[in-house]
Design a protein around this motif. Structure first.
Motif, PDB file in Angstrom:
ATOM      1  N   GLY A  65       1.494  -0.881 -10.351  1.00 21.56           N
ATOM      2  CA  GLY A  65       1.636  -1.446 -11.687  1.00 21.56           C
ATOM      3  C   GLY A  65       2.231  -2.844 -11.646  1.00 21.56           C
ATOM      4  O   GLY A  65       1.792  -3.749 -12.376  1.00 21.56           O
ATOM      5  N   LYS A  66       3.233  -3.028 -10.765  1.00 20.06           N
ATOM      6  CA  LYS A  66       3.876  -4.339 -10.625  1.00 20.06           C
ATOM      7  C   LYS A  66       2.881  -5.376 -10.097  1.00 20.06           C
ATOM      8  O   LYS A  66       2.837  -6.515 -10.560  1.00 20.06           O
ATOM      9  CB  LYS A  66       5.083  -4.227  -9.680  1.00 20.06           C
ATOM     10  CG  LYS A  66       5.915  -5.493  -9.628  1.00 20.06           C
ATOM     11  CD  LYS A  66       7.161  -5.279  -8.769  1.00 20.06           C
ATOM     12  CE  LYS A  66       8.018  -6.538  -8.723  1.00 20.06           C
ATOM     13  NZ  LYS A  66       9.194  -6.380  -7.845  1.00 20.06           N
ATOM     14  N   LEU A  67       2.063  -4.966  -9.126  1.00 20.47           N
ATOM     15  CA  LEU A  67       1.056  -5.877  -8.576  1.00 20.47           C
ATOM     16  C   LEU A  67       0.020  -6.241  -9.636  1.00 20.47           C
ATOM     17  O   LEU A  67      -0.339  -7.419  -9.791  1.00 20.47           O
ATOM     18  CB  LEU A  67       0.369  -5.224  -7.367  1.00 20.47           C
ATOM     19  CG  LEU A  67      -0.798  -6.001  -6.757  1.00 20.47           C
ATOM     20  CD1 LEU A  67      -0.360  -7.379  -6.276  1.00 20.47           C
ATOM     21  CD2 LEU A  67      -1.428  -5.213  -5.619  1.00 20.47           C
ATOM     22  N   ASN A  81      -1.142  -6.603  -1.586  1.00 23.22           N
ATOM     23  CA  ASN A  81      -0.348  -5.455  -2.023  1.00 23.22           C
ATOM     24  C   ASN A  81       1.057  -5.693  -1.484  1.00 23.22           C
ATOM     25  O   ASN A  81       1.219  -5.944  -0.288  1.00 23.22           O
ATOM     26  CB  ASN A  81      -0.913  -4.137  -1.486  1.00 23.22           C
ATOM     27  CG  ASN A  81      -0.304  -2.931  -2.186  1.00 23.22           C
ATOM     28  OD1 ASN A  81       0.861  -2.961  -2.598  1.00 23.22           O
ATOM     29  ND2 ASN A  81      -1.066  -1.862  -2.315  1.00 23.22           N
ATOM     30  N   GLN A  82       2.066  -5.663  -2.364  1.00 23.47           N
ATOM     31  CA  GLN A  82       3.420  -5.945  -1.900  1.00 23.47           C
ATOM     32  C   GLN A  82       3.991  -4.826  -1.045  1.00 23.47           C
ATOM     33  O   GLN A  82       4.995  -5.003  -0.366  1.00 23.47           O
ATOM     34  CB  GLN A  82       4.362  -6.247  -3.083  1.00 23.47           C
ATOM     35  CG  GLN A  82       4.840  -5.045  -3.868  1.00 23.47           C
ATOM     36  CD  GLN A  82       3.871  -4.681  -4.993  1.00 23.47           C
ATOM     37  OE1 GLN A  82       2.690  -4.976  -4.935  1.00 23.47           O
ATOM     38  NE2 GLN A  82       4.383  -4.029  -6.008  1.00 23.47           N
ATOM     39  N   LYS A  83       3.347  -3.650  -1.053  1.00 20.23           N
ATOM     40  CA  LYS A  83       3.753  -2.555  -0.171  1.00 20.23           C
ATOM     41  C   LYS A  83       3.246  -2.842   1.239  1.00 20.23           C
ATOM     42  O   LYS A  83       2.109  -3.262   1.419  1.00 20.23           O
ATOM     43  CB  LYS A  83       3.156  -1.225  -0.644  1.00 20.23           C
ATOM     44  CG  LYS A  83       3.988  -0.510  -1.702  1.00 20.23           C
ATOM     45  CD  LYS A  83       3.262   0.711  -2.219  1.00 20.23           C
ATOM     46  CE  LYS A  83       3.078   1.785  -1.164  1.00 20.23           C
ATOM     47  NZ  LYS A  83       4.368   2.426  -0.787  1.00 20.23           N
ATOM     48  N   ASN A 132       0.447  -6.289 -12.793  1.00 17.89           N
ATOM     49  CA  ASN A 132       1.106  -7.166 -13.759  1.00 17.89           C
ATOM     50  C   ASN A 132       1.173  -8.609 -13.239  1.00 17.89           C
ATOM     51  O   ASN A 132       0.944  -9.569 -13.987  1.00 17.89           O
ATOM     52  CB  ASN A 132       2.519  -6.647 -14.063  1.00 17.89           C
ATOM     53  CG  ASN A 132       3.159  -7.389 -15.225  1.00 17.89           C
ATOM     54  OD1 ASN A 132       2.561  -7.542 -16.284  1.00 17.89           O
ATOM     55  ND2 ASN A 132       4.372  -7.879 -15.019  1.00 17.89           N
ATOM     56  N   THR A 133       1.462  -8.755 -11.934  1.00 19.37           N
ATOM     57  CA  THR A 133       1.476 -10.092 -11.315  1.00 19.37           C
ATOM     58  C   THR A 133       0.094 -10.727 -11.388  1.00 19.37           C
ATOM     59  O   THR A 133      -0.044 -11.916 -11.697  1.00 19.37           O
ATOM     60  CB  THR A 133       1.945  -9.997  -9.847  1.00 19.37           C
ATOM     61  OG1 THR A 133       3.275  -9.458  -9.816  1.00 19.37           O
ATOM     62  CG2 THR A 133       1.938 -11.353  -9.165  1.00 19.37           C
ATOM     63  N   SER A 139       4.448  -9.106  -0.075  1.00 13.42           N
ATOM     64  CA  SER A 139       5.453  -9.511  -1.064  1.00 13.42           C
ATOM     65  C   SER A 139       4.709 -10.139  -2.227  1.00 13.42           C
ATOM     66  O   SER A 139       3.510 -10.391  -2.146  1.00 13.42           O
ATOM     67  CB  SER A 139       6.431 -10.533  -0.472  1.00 13.42           C
ATOM     68  OG  SER A 139       5.794 -11.790  -0.350  1.00 13.42           O
ATOM     69  N   LEU A 140       5.437 -10.405  -3.306  1.00 15.04           N
ATOM     70  CA  LEU A 140       4.821 -11.101  -4.437  1.00 15.04           C
ATOM     71  C   LEU A 140       5.473 -12.469  -4.607  1.00 15.04           C
ATOM     72  O   LEU A 140       5.705 -12.934  -5.713  1.00 15.04           O
ATOM     73  CB  LEU A 140       4.962 -10.253  -5.713  1.00 15.04           C
ATOM     74  CG  LEU A 140       4.189  -8.935  -5.709  1.00 15.04           C
ATOM     75  CD1 LEU A 140       4.437  -8.156  -7.001  1.00 15.04           C
ATOM     76  CD2 LEU A 140       2.701  -9.160  -5.502  1.00 15.04           C
ATOM     77  N   GLU A 179       2.695   3.871  -6.087  1.00 17.87           N
ATOM     78  CA  GLU A 179       4.000   3.241  -6.298  1.00 17.87           C
ATOM     79  C   GLU A 179       3.867   1.722  -6.158  1.00 17.87           C
ATOM     80  O   GLU A 179       3.339   1.210  -5.178  1.00 17.87           O
ATOM     81  CB  GLU A 179       5.007   3.762  -5.274  1.00 17.87           C
ATOM     82  CG  GLU A 179       6.436   3.316  -5.533  1.00 17.87           C
ATOM     83  CD  GLU A 179       7.369   3.824  -4.443  1.00 17.87           C
ATOM     84  OE1 GLU A 179       7.221   3.366  -3.304  1.00 17.87           O
ATOM     85  OE2 GLU A 179       8.215   4.673  -4.731  1.00 17.87           O
ATOM     86  N   GLY A 180       4.330   0.984  -7.124  1.00 21.30           N
ATOM     87  CA  GLY A 180       4.309  -0.473  -7.062  1.00 21.30           C
ATOM     88  C   GLY A 180       2.995  -1.092  -7.488  1.00 21.30           C
ATOM     89  O   GLY A 180       2.900  -2.313  -7.628  1.00 21.30           O
TER      90      GLY A 180
END
Length: 267
Positions: A159-161, A9-11, A163-164, A129-130, A156-157
């Motif tokens: 969705g970005k994870l 998790n990038q958080k 997607n990665t 981080s991604l 939060e975030g």
């Protein structure tokens, strides 16, 4: 052949390292040979399981960049059945050094494949981080666990994870699956915690683990002693939560060795 699971998790502050250490220790206590891989330059899994990163000669960095044999870097921990492939601060420079390397996304996979047959489970603690190291971890893994804290910005975030993960599945690792979303830092007294649980389960349904990790003082204390919560206090809520998570993963993967593992316990 082991099951390789990355926790990503990038958080920051979602309980990723805590979950990596204690899931790995729980699997080991349940008599599954387990390797914990610290793929975070902060090296919190390394220090949290009892090693000083400053005294580490060979780490995941040397394995990836210098071709050191993983078996020369792996350390035995105080927990039976649990080994550690440690990290130190040099890992922060690995992403820059890897940019011009061939097959740069597959470097960690090559390292872990060399010891894969020695373990039942390999647990990778990713950095928040991604970047390229996390991409390496997802490329090496069979599945990914996504820790999500039961707090206001929980989704939060995410969705970005996701997607990665989808990009990795499409381009680098077609076998990568989502093992599950793990709800952490749950406080039964807070209405917000219950709202987050409901919201995540509504959005993601069957992707969410049944096991929820509760806030627990013993869980917070354990890293300062350089041990897992199971070694610190095996009867506390945190230890029972992670043992239940380990059992759930073992069951979901059809890897139950003993019928006793099939039942979960509560405090």
């Amino acid at each position: 052949m082991s099951k390789i699971i990355a926790l990503a998790n990038q958080k920051g502050g979602v309980g990723k390292t805590t979950s990596s250490i204690n899931l790995a220790a729980s699997l080991a206590v349940l008599e599954y040979k387990t390797l914990l891989v610290d793929a975070d330059p902060q090296a919190n899994s390394t220090s949290g399981i009892g090693f000083d990163p400053r005294n580490i000669k060979n780490s995941i960095y040397e394995c990836i960049i210098n071709g050191v044999d993983a078996r020369d870097a792996i350390q035995k921990t105080e927990t039976p059945n649990l080994d550690l492939l440690p990290a130190h601060i040099d890992l922060v420079g690995a992403e820059i050094e890897m940019i011009n390397l061939d097959s740069r996304e597959y470097k960690m996979k090559a390292v872990l494949d060399s010891v894969r047959n020695d373990y039942d489970f390999i647990i990778i603690d990713c950095s928040p981080s991604l970047g390229l190291i996390t991409i390496n971890a997802l490329t090496a893994a069979d599945s990914v666990i996504i820790p999500v804290q039961c707090e206001y910005f929980a989704l939060e975030g995410l969705g970005k994870l996701l997607n990665t993960i989808k990009i990795v599945q499409t381009r680098l690792n077609t076998h990568l699956e989502i093992e599950g979303i793990l709800l952490t830092m749950y406080d039964v007294r807070l209405r917000l915690s219950n709202q987050v649980v409901d919201e995540v389960k509504t959005h993601f349904e069957d992707m969410v683990f049944d096991t929820i990790i509760q806030r627990n003082t013993r869980l917070s204390e354990a890293p300062s002693f350089g041990i897992s919560v199971i070694m610190h206090d095996a009867n506390c809520k945190g230890a029972v939560n992670y043992l239940n998570l380990a059992r759930e993963i073992i069951r979901n993967n059809g890897l139950v060795k003993d019928e006793a593992l099939a039942s979960t316990e509560t405090v």
